[in-house]
Motif scaffolding. Structure first.
Motif, PDB file in Angstrom:
ATOM      1  N   GLY A 133      75.694  47.549 -42.719  1.00 51.23           N
ATOM      2  CA  GLY A 133      75.429  48.117 -44.040  1.00 51.23           C
ATOM      3  C   GLY A 133      76.656  48.782 -44.646  1.00 51.23           C
ATOM      4  N   MET A 134      77.394  49.497 -43.816  1.00 48.97           N
ATOM      5  CA  MET A 134      78.615  50.147 -44.303  1.00 48.97           C
ATOM      6  C   MET A 134      79.658  49.111 -44.704  1.00 48.97           C
ATOM      7  N   SER A 135      79.734  48.024 -43.959  1.00 57.13           N
ATOM      8  CA  SER A 135      80.746  47.001 -44.257  1.00 57.13           C
ATOM      9  C   SER A 135      80.425  46.257 -45.559  1.00 57.13           C
ATOM     10  N   LYS A 136      79.169  46.274 -45.975  1.00 54.54           N
ATOM     11  CA  LYS A 136      78.774  45.627 -47.225  1.00 54.54           C
ATOM     12  C   LYS A 136      78.935  46.555 -48.424  1.00 54.54           C
ATOM     13  N   HIS A 137      79.218  47.808 -48.152  1.00 55.21           N
ATOM     14  CA  HIS A 137      79.244  48.812 -49.219  1.00 55.21           C
ATOM     15  C   HIS A 137      80.537  49.618 -49.143  1.00 55.21           C
ATOM     16  N   VAL A 138      81.652  48.951 -48.985  1.00 50.04           N
ATOM     17  CA  VAL A 138      82.938  49.630 -48.802  1.00 50.04           C
ATOM     18  C   VAL A 138      83.415  50.200 -50.139  1.00 50.04           C
ATOM     19  N   THR A 139      83.549  51.527 -50.174  1.00 45.58           N
ATOM     20  CA  THR A 139      84.001  52.208 -51.392  1.00 45.58           C
ATOM     21  C   THR A 139      85.309  52.961 -51.177  1.00 45.58           C
ATOM     22  N   GLN A 144      80.338  58.241 -47.927  1.00 44.63           N
ATOM     23  CA  GLN A 144      79.477  57.631 -48.940  1.00 44.63           C
ATOM     24  C   GLN A 144      78.957  56.282 -48.466  1.00 44.63           C
ATOM     25  N   ASP A 145      79.811  55.509 -47.805  1.00 45.10           N
ATOM     26  CA  ASP A 145      79.383  54.221 -47.258  1.00 45.10           C
ATOM     27  C   ASP A 145      78.296  54.409 -46.201  1.00 45.10           C
ATOM     28  N   SER A 148      74.989  55.503 -47.822  1.00 41.89           N
ATOM     29  CA  SER A 148      74.367  54.396 -48.562  1.00 41.89           C
ATOM     30  C   SER A 148      73.456  53.546 -47.673  1.00 41.89           C
ATOM     31  N   THR A 149      73.637  53.611 -46.361  1.00 38.62           N
ATOM     32  CA  THR A 149      72.773  52.848 -45.445  1.00 38.62           C
ATOM     33  C   THR A 149      71.459  53.565 -45.170  1.00 38.62           C
TER      34      THR A 149
END
Length: 178
Positions: A133-139, A144-145, A148-149
């Motif tokens: 999930g973190m790897s799909k939402h890299v900011t 924050q990543d 987001s999970t």
């Protein structure tokens, strides 16, 4: 076994209903309290889940330590239900302390059972889900990543899953021996 099924049905029905109502996964099961029209539903769900589960985990406990852990886990969940408004500074201490007590005690209880190994795949799945999930939402902001999970929700689901799995496996063994 009936009490385990009732307990599981209560928490599963509550969690499913609030996820459907919110059209998604909340940040935590406790966060759903704020979306409810009838606030007592949250407290009743947490308390009833614990009260139906308690006799089972007490009976399955084979030592004094396990019984203390079973008691602490259930008392903690009742505390979460009695102090749902975690946005209030004073109540937050009770709510978060109760939630931590439930999480730690329940997982230690499972770790003391013959089915301690259920913790491994469940918590590995939680970690893998979080990393993916973190790897799909890299900011660029790792916190924050991570947030987001919705890690607290999935942590709660993992803790509940391992507890109910251990109870189910224990009853399966008990039925085989009869």
């Amino acid at each position: 076994m009936v009490l385990v099924i009732i307990s599981l049905a209560i928490i599963a029905a509550y969690t499913t209903a609030v996820c459907i109502k919110a059209k998604g996964v909340p940040y935590s099961i406790s966060a759903t309290y704020y979306s409810l029209d009838h606030k007592l539903i949250f407290g009743a769900s947490m308390a009833l889940t614990a009260m139906f589960l308690f006799p089972v985990v007490w009976e399955l406990s084979t030592s004094f330590t396990m019984r203390l852990l079973a008691m602490a886990a259930c008392i903690g969940l009742i505390g979460v239900g009695l102090a749902p408004d975690f946005r209030d500074d004073w109540i937050n201490k009770i709510h978060c302390g109760s939630a931590a007590l439930t999480l730690v005690s329940s997982q230690l209880w499972v770790g003391c059972t013959s089915y301690w190994w259920v913790l491994i795949p469940i918590w590995i799945a939680f970690i893998v889900y979080t990393v993916i999930g973190m790897s799909k939402h890299v900011t660029g902001d790792i916190w924050q990543d991570f947030v987001s999970t919705k890690p607290m929700f999935w942590c709660e689901i993992a803790a509940l899953s391992s507890t109910y799995c251990a109870c189910g496996l224990a009853f399966k063994l008990l039925l085989k021996s009869l």
